[in-house]
Design a protein around this motif. Structure first.
Motif, PDB file in Angstrom:
ATOM      1  N   MET A  38      -3.269  -3.370 -16.248  1.00  0.00           N
ATOM      2  CA  MET A  38      -3.308  -1.912 -16.364  1.00  0.00           C
ATOM      3  C   MET A  38      -2.066  -1.293 -15.736  1.00  0.00           C
ATOM      4  SD  MET A  38      -6.028  -0.658 -17.862  1.00  0.00           S
ATOM      5  CE  MET A  38      -6.954   0.697 -17.191  1.00  0.00           C
ATOM      6  N   ALA A  39      -1.663  -1.831 -14.590  1.00  0.00           N
ATOM      7  CA  ALA A  39      -0.472  -1.308 -13.916  1.00  0.00           C
ATOM      8  C   ALA A  39       0.744  -1.454 -14.833  1.00  0.00           C
ATOM      9  CB  ALA A  39      -0.238  -2.059 -12.613  1.00  0.00           C
ATOM     10  N   TRP A  40       0.845  -2.589 -15.444  1.00  0.00           N
ATOM     11  CA  TRP A  40       1.951  -2.885 -16.358  1.00  0.00           C
ATOM     12  C   TRP A  40       1.916  -1.954 -17.575  1.00  0.00           C
ATOM     13  CZ3 TRP A  40       6.260  -4.469 -18.274  1.00  0.00           C
ATOM     14  CH2 TRP A  40       6.375  -5.079 -19.520  1.00  0.00           C
ATOM     15  N   PHE A  41       0.710  -1.713 -18.073  1.00  0.00           N
ATOM     16  CA  PHE A  41       0.531  -0.827 -19.222  1.00  0.00           C
ATOM     17  C   PHE A  41       0.955   0.605 -18.878  1.00  0.00           C
ATOM     18  CE2 PHE A  41      -2.322   1.928 -21.801  1.00  0.00           C
ATOM     19  CZ  PHE A  41      -1.834   1.582 -23.045  1.00  0.00           C
ATOM     20  N   VAL A  42       0.460   1.090 -17.726  1.00  0.00           N
ATOM     21  CA  VAL A  42       0.800   2.444 -17.283  1.00  0.00           C
ATOM     22  C   VAL A  42       2.310   2.560 -17.075  1.00  0.00           C
ATOM     23  CG1 VAL A  42       0.633   4.009 -15.311  1.00  0.00           C
ATOM     24  CG2 VAL A  42      -1.437   2.993 -16.285  1.00  0.00           C
ATOM     25  N   SER A 101       0.832  -1.207   0.000  1.00  0.00           N
ATOM     26  CA  SER A 101       0.000   0.000   0.000  1.00  0.00           C
ATOM     27  C   SER A 101       0.861   1.249   0.000  1.00  0.00           C
ATOM     28  CB  SER A 101      -0.942   0.046   1.201  1.00  0.00           C
ATOM     29  OG  SER A 101      -0.905  -1.128   1.923  1.00  0.00           O
ATOM     30  N   LEU A 102       1.989   1.170   0.689  1.00  0.00           N
ATOM     31  CA  LEU A 102       2.891   2.326   0.707  1.00  0.00           C
ATOM     32  C   LEU A 102       3.363   2.647  -0.713  1.00  0.00           C
ATOM     33  CD1 LEU A 102       4.149   4.173   2.882  1.00  0.00           C
ATOM     34  CD2 LEU A 102       6.235   2.834   2.624  1.00  0.00           C
ATOM     35  N   LEU A 103       3.701   1.600  -1.450  1.00  0.00           N
ATOM     36  CA  LEU A 103       4.153   1.799  -2.832  1.00  0.00           C
ATOM     37  C   LEU A 103       3.037   2.375  -3.692  1.00  0.00           C
ATOM     38  CD1 LEU A 103       6.247  -1.451  -3.321  1.00  0.00           C
ATOM     39  CD2 LEU A 103       7.101   0.893  -3.328  1.00  0.00           C
ATOM     40  N   LEU A 104       1.801   1.881  -3.437  1.00  0.00           N
ATOM     41  CA  LEU A 104       0.668   2.398  -4.202  1.00  0.00           C
ATOM     42  C   LEU A 104       0.456   3.883  -3.904  1.00  0.00           C
ATOM     43  CD1 LEU A 104      -1.945  -0.511  -4.091  1.00  0.00           C
ATOM     44  CD2 LEU A 104      -0.505   0.250  -5.988  1.00  0.00           C
ATOM     45  N   ILE A 105       0.607   4.235  -2.621  1.00  0.00           N
ATOM     46  CA  ILE A 105       0.425   5.644  -2.249  1.00  0.00           C
ATOM     47  C   ILE A 105       1.488   6.510  -2.925  1.00  0.00           C
ATOM     48  CG2 ILE A 105       0.565   7.279  -0.325  1.00  0.00           C
ATOM     49  CD1 ILE A 105      -0.755   5.078   1.395  1.00  0.00           C
ATOM     50  N   CYS A 106       2.727   6.025  -2.916  1.00  0.00           N
ATOM     51  CA  CYS A 106       3.807   6.775  -3.573  1.00  0.00           C
ATOM     52  C   CYS A 106       3.508   6.942  -5.062  1.00  0.00           C
ATOM     53  CB  CYS A 106       5.142   6.053  -3.427  1.00  0.00           C
ATOM     54  SG  CYS A 106       5.861   6.280  -1.817  1.00  0.00           S
ATOM     55  N   ARG A 118       8.780  16.309 -13.649  1.00  0.00           N
ATOM     56  CA  ARG A 118       9.561  15.116 -13.961  1.00  0.00           C
ATOM     57  C   ARG A 118       9.906  14.368 -12.672  1.00  0.00           C
ATOM     58  NH1 ARG A 118      14.855  16.312 -16.365  1.00  0.00           N
ATOM     59  NH2 ARG A 118      13.718  18.239 -16.710  1.00  0.00           N
ATOM     60  N   GLY A 119      10.186  15.134 -11.631  1.00  0.00           N
ATOM     61  CA  GLY A 119      10.454  14.524 -10.327  1.00  0.00           C
ATOM     62  C   GLY A 119       9.273  13.670  -9.880  1.00  0.00           C
ATOM     63  N   GLY A 120       8.051  14.193 -10.088  1.00  0.00           N
ATOM     64  CA  GLY A 120       6.841  13.442  -9.733  1.00  0.00           C
ATOM     65  C   GLY A 120       6.752  12.143 -10.510  1.00  0.00           C
ATOM     66  N   VAL A 121       7.077  12.229 -11.819  1.00  0.00           N
ATOM     67  CA  VAL A 121       7.030  11.026 -12.647  1.00  0.00           C
ATOM     68  C   VAL A 121       8.038   9.995 -12.136  1.00  0.00           C
ATOM     69  CG1 VAL A 121       7.366  10.065 -14.948  1.00  0.00           C
ATOM     70  CG2 VAL A 121       6.252  12.258 -14.684  1.00  0.00           C
ATOM     71  N   TYR A 122       9.249  10.481 -11.812  1.00  0.00           N
ATOM     72  CA  TYR A 122      10.275   9.556 -11.314  1.00  0.00           C
ATOM     73  C   TYR A 122       9.805   8.863 -10.043  1.00  0.00           C
ATOM     74  CZ  TYR A 122      13.921  10.878 -14.613  1.00  0.00           C
ATOM     75  OH  TYR A 122      14.658  11.065 -15.743  1.00  0.00           O
ATOM     76  N   LEU A 123       9.180   9.645  -9.139  1.00  0.00           N
ATOM     77  CA  LEU A 123       8.696   9.072  -7.892  1.00  0.00           C
ATOM     78  C   LEU A 123       7.658   7.991  -8.184  1.00  0.00           C
ATOM     79  CD1 LEU A 123       8.425   9.075  -4.775  1.00  0.00           C
ATOM     80  CD2 LEU A 123       6.588  10.765  -5.069  1.00  0.00           C
ATOM     81  N   GLY A 124       6.626   8.370  -8.959  1.00  0.00           N
ATOM     82  CA  GLY A 124       5.549   7.432  -9.237  1.00  0.00           C
ATOM     83  C   GLY A 124       6.051   6.195  -9.958  1.00  0.00           C
ATOM     84  N   TRP A 125       6.925   6.445 -10.926  1.00  0.00           N
ATOM     85  CA  TRP A 125       7.384   5.340 -11.758  1.00  0.00           C
ATOM     86  C   TRP A 125       8.279   4.388 -10.974  1.00  0.00           C
ATOM     87  CZ3 TRP A 125      11.803   3.504 -14.553  1.00  0.00           C
ATOM     88  CH2 TRP A 125      11.473   2.635 -15.597  1.00  0.00           C
ATOM     89  N   SER A 126       9.154   4.938 -10.140  1.00  0.00           N
ATOM     90  CA  SER A 126      10.029   4.016  -9.390  1.00  0.00           C
ATOM     91  C   SER A 126       9.209   3.235  -8.374  1.00  0.00           C
ATOM     92  CB  SER A 126      11.211   4.734  -8.730  1.00  0.00           C
ATOM     93  OG  SER A 126      11.009   6.086  -8.641  1.00  0.00           O
ATOM     94  N   ALA A 127       8.227   3.894  -7.738  1.00  0.00           N
ATOM     95  CA  ALA A 127       7.375   3.167  -6.791  1.00  0.00           C
ATOM     96  C   ALA A 127       6.647   2.040  -7.513  1.00  0.00           C
ATOM     97  CB  ALA A 127       6.371   4.122  -6.153  1.00  0.00           C
ATOM     98  N   GLN A 128       6.195   2.354  -8.741  1.00  0.00           N
ATOM     99  CA  GLN A 128       5.472   1.338  -9.501  1.00  0.00           C
ATOM    100  C   GLN A 128       6.385   0.199  -9.928  1.00  0.00           C
ATOM    101  OE1 GLN A 128       3.564   2.756 -13.012  1.00  0.00           O
ATOM    102  NE2 GLN A 128       1.817   1.411 -12.716  1.00  0.00           N
TER     103      GLN A 128
END
Lengths: 269, 440
Positions: free
Chosen positions: A68-72, A4-9, A35-45
């Motif tokens: 869907m997660a994989w696609f995103v 859940s922590l990763l999902l929140i990130c 871009r920083g936001g994308v890096y955060l979201g993407w690394s968490a994902q």
């Protein structure tokens, strides 16, 4: 807990990135933050998907939710590659909000990992889904370049320039990139369909079973093939090409949302 | 010692008409004389003159009065001050710094955000430095060059075309991106045609063809821009090949008629093509845009609209530049304050330290049987005592440095502690050529 922590990130990262990227159209200084936001979201994902893979012992692509997660993840990853080129950071202003909405929407789907296919198919089925996904990702990006093209072209044709004139890449470049993305996506889809047919042969004893899924996939494939033919032979460029790429993606959306909901059956999403 | 006064007297395109500006501007010879001259005047410890066609400004460091500066200027250009005094502005201190910074950033220019002025300021500064006339103005000009650079790097103040020539290139780039593989056709080798052809060549367009009714004109322009002349009889064929077509003839009738365009663009309905009609009366039939969805046709009015939008865009950026100017002004003032109190602080410290050293060595001499640990305790104690005692005065003095009203206190400190006269405040950190090479 970690999940859940990763999902929140992921949520926070993509949400912030969406808002900031739209804001970056108006003030470019927001772009590095976005871009920083994308890096955060993407690394968490990335971590989330890796973790799920380890837990499941296979790529987590066997439920619509995981898919869907994989696609995103794939979309965002390819964006991170594209935006390195000057001018293409603005793709984020269109792509990231869409991706964020897709991902958030998918959170309402069932989180459970679906049952996998027969064990002897595992590798091939994974590849089938992965390739189909990659082709959809390329098609979505092409459609986004189509939207961007239309926006900028409209300002240029009306001779009243405001936002997109200043922010978006040159028309010819966007046109070319959209077509290259489709050139990239179509072979993926071709191989994915071939693998799908092979799988069908093994499971149901026939390459082609006339399911709606198969027919829609074939239509999608045909439509993109025609796109490339029109460009290659009839010299289609720019305006028409952009509209075509946008309309064609509507087929893809119907293929992986509509068909699954309206005609549930084998073949997955 | 009081703070070095920095002031600027000048006039520019906003305050003075061209007749006045040209009379009071200074050529290279006059500037050379000016820089040699000013050594006679001890009230001007530093001078930099910025003189372009849009402005003449005298930056002066030192207690010189306005009247002194004016009579100097008067003698240099031989124009009685009564003739130009009404057009002048005079700024001192913070107003003077921010004025120079705004000028350097192009905010004060006729064409908002233009970059030429920055080069002019740099060369004015270098010229003054060549005559060793800059004196305490060094840091001010280094800051100004930095403001200019930051303005262009961090904001879009110099982006987006404000002239027809630039706008044509900009619009073409919005459609095609890279100009390298493109081919242009310029119809009409008159003033406008030549101007645009030069801009296209400068933007690195692959190939230029020039067509004109008078073949010699076409050939001459083609030669200048590295292109090829084309006869009017081959116009249609040339149009067919061109990605960018610029028409600027003085013909009273349309050159690119519907029929000609239909023939030229036949079968190319999807191709990207930009047609600029820069002629009045118009050269291009406006109906031709129906010959292709990738065809863009702009006339003079349309380009004006783009330029106007670009100007609004620059005005938006100007707000960001003002912020940079303010920021750098603050930094400069702070540095100025620090440079003024710096020497006093330093000599006060040095005096205290030398007293400590002398007394410490005397005491150590008498306490020769201390262990090394005990010696270091004693030494530490004297040092701490000195530092603690000096701490408050140091903090106060640093604050006074940035408070014009309190600079007199610093003189008082000097008297009170009988500090030796330290070197005069050199705001000069390095020479102009140093800076220039670093800037480049």
């Amino acid at each position: 807990m970690i999940g859940s922590l990763l999902l929140i990130c992921t949520f926070v990262g993509y949400f912030a990135a969406s808002a900031l990227y739209v804001g970056a159209l108006y003030d470019q200084r927001r772009e590095p933050w976005a871009r920083g936001g994308v890096y955060l979201g993407w690394s968490a994902q990335t971590v989330y998907l890796l973790r799920t893979t380890v837990i499941l012992g296979a790529l987590p692509i066997f439920s619509l939710y995981h898919w869907m997660a994989w696609f995103v993840w794939l979309m965002t990853g390819s964006f991170l590659v594209i935006q390195h080129r000057r001018h293409y950071a603005q793709v984020g202003s269109f792509l990231i909000p869409i991706v964020f909405l897709l991902w958030t929407g998918s959170q309402w789907l069932v989180h459970k990992a679906a049952t996998r296919g027969p064990p002897f198919l595992v590798g091939w089925l994974d590849l089938h889904i992965a390739l189909a996904t990659a082709s959809y990702a390329a098609f979505l990006l092409a459609a986004i370049f189509g939207i961007m093209y239309m926006e900028k072209e409209r300002e240029l044709k009306r001779k009243k320039v405001r936002l997109f004139y200043y922010q978006l890449p040159p028309l010819e470049d966007m046109d070319l990139i959209a077509s290259r993305l489709i050139m990239l996506g179509l072979p993926f889809l071709t191989v994915a369909m071939y693998l799908g047919a092979q799988t069908a042969k093994v499971v149901w004893g026939s390459y082609w079973t006339w399911t709606p899924k198969e027919m829609w996939s074939f239509m999608t494939w045909l439509v993109y093939l025609v796109y490339l033919m029109l460009r290659g032979m009839a010299g289609w460029r720019g305006h028409r090409s952009a509209i075509y790429a946008m309309l064609a993606f509507i087929l893809v959306i119907f293929n992986f949302v509509g068909v699954n909901l309206l005609f549930p059956g084998p073949g997955g999403f | 010692m009081t703070r070095v006064q920095i002031q600027v007297v000048g006039l520019n395109h906003q305050t003075a008409p061209i007749e006045i500006r040209e009379r009071v501007s200074l050529g290279t010879d006059q500037m050379a004389r000016a820089y040699r001259d000013r050594r006679k005047n001890s009230a001007m410890s530093g001078v930099v003159i910025v003189s372009t066609c849009n402005r003449t400004e005298l930056y002066v460091a030192g207690p010189a009065t306005l009247a002194e500066i004016l009579s100097w200027w008067e003698s240099l250009v031989g124009v009685p001050r009564g003739d130009f005094v009404d057009y002048l502005y005079w700024y001192t201190k913070a107003e003077a710094y921010s004025h120079l910074f705004r000028v350097a950033a192009g905010l004060d220019s006729m064409v908002l955000g233009e970059t030429q002025i920055l080069g002019q300021i740099k060369s004015s500064y270098q010229l003054a430095d060549g005559y060793q006339a800059v004196g305490p103005l060094h840091r001010l000009f280094q800051y100004a060059l930095r403001v200019g650079k930051r303005a262009h790097a961090e904001t879009g103040i110099s982006h987006n075309a404000l002239s027809v020539g630039h706008a044509v290139v900009e619009l073409a780039e919005k459609v095609f991106g890279d100009m390298g593989p493109l081919q242009a056709l310029v119809i009409g080798a008159g003033e406008t045609g030549s101007l645009v052809a030069r801009h296209l060549a400068a933007a690195g367009i692959g190939k230029i063809e020039v067509a004109s009714r008078t073949t010699e004109h076409a050939e001459r322009l083609a030669q200048e821009v590295g292109g090829r002349g084309v006869g009017f009889d081959r116009l249609t064929a040339a149009m067919r090949q061109a990605d960018v077509i610029v028409s600027a003839t003085s013909a009273p009738y349309p050159v690119i008629t519907l029929e000609r365009a239909r023939e030229a663009f036949k079968g190319q309905t999807q191709r990207f093509r930009f047609v600029f009609d820069l002629a009045v009366p118009r050269d291009v039939d406006p109906e031709i845009s129906k010959f292709g969805s990738g065809l863009f046709l702009y006339d003079v009015d349309d380009i004006d609209q783009i330029v106007e939008a670009n100007h609004r865009q620059r005005q938006k950026e100007a707000i960001k530049v003002e912020r940079i100017v303010q920021e750098e002004c603050g930094a400069f003032e702070e540095e100025l304050g620090a440079t003024e109190v710096g020497p006093v602080i330093r000599s006060l410290r040095e005096k205290a330290e030398s007293i400590r050293q002398v007394e410490l060595s005397k005491a150590m001499h008498r306490l020769s049987n201390l262990t090394s640990e005990e010696r270091s305790v004693v030494e530490e104690a004297t040092r701490i005592m000195m530092n603690k005692f000096l701490n408050d005065p140091m903090v106060s003095m640093r604050r006074w440095g940035n408070d014009g009203g309190k600079t007199v206190y610093i003189d008082a400190i000097r008297d009170l502690f009988r500090l030796r006269e330290e070197k005069p405040p050199t705001i000069a950190g390095s020479t102009a050529t140093d800076i220039a090479s670093r800037e480049a």
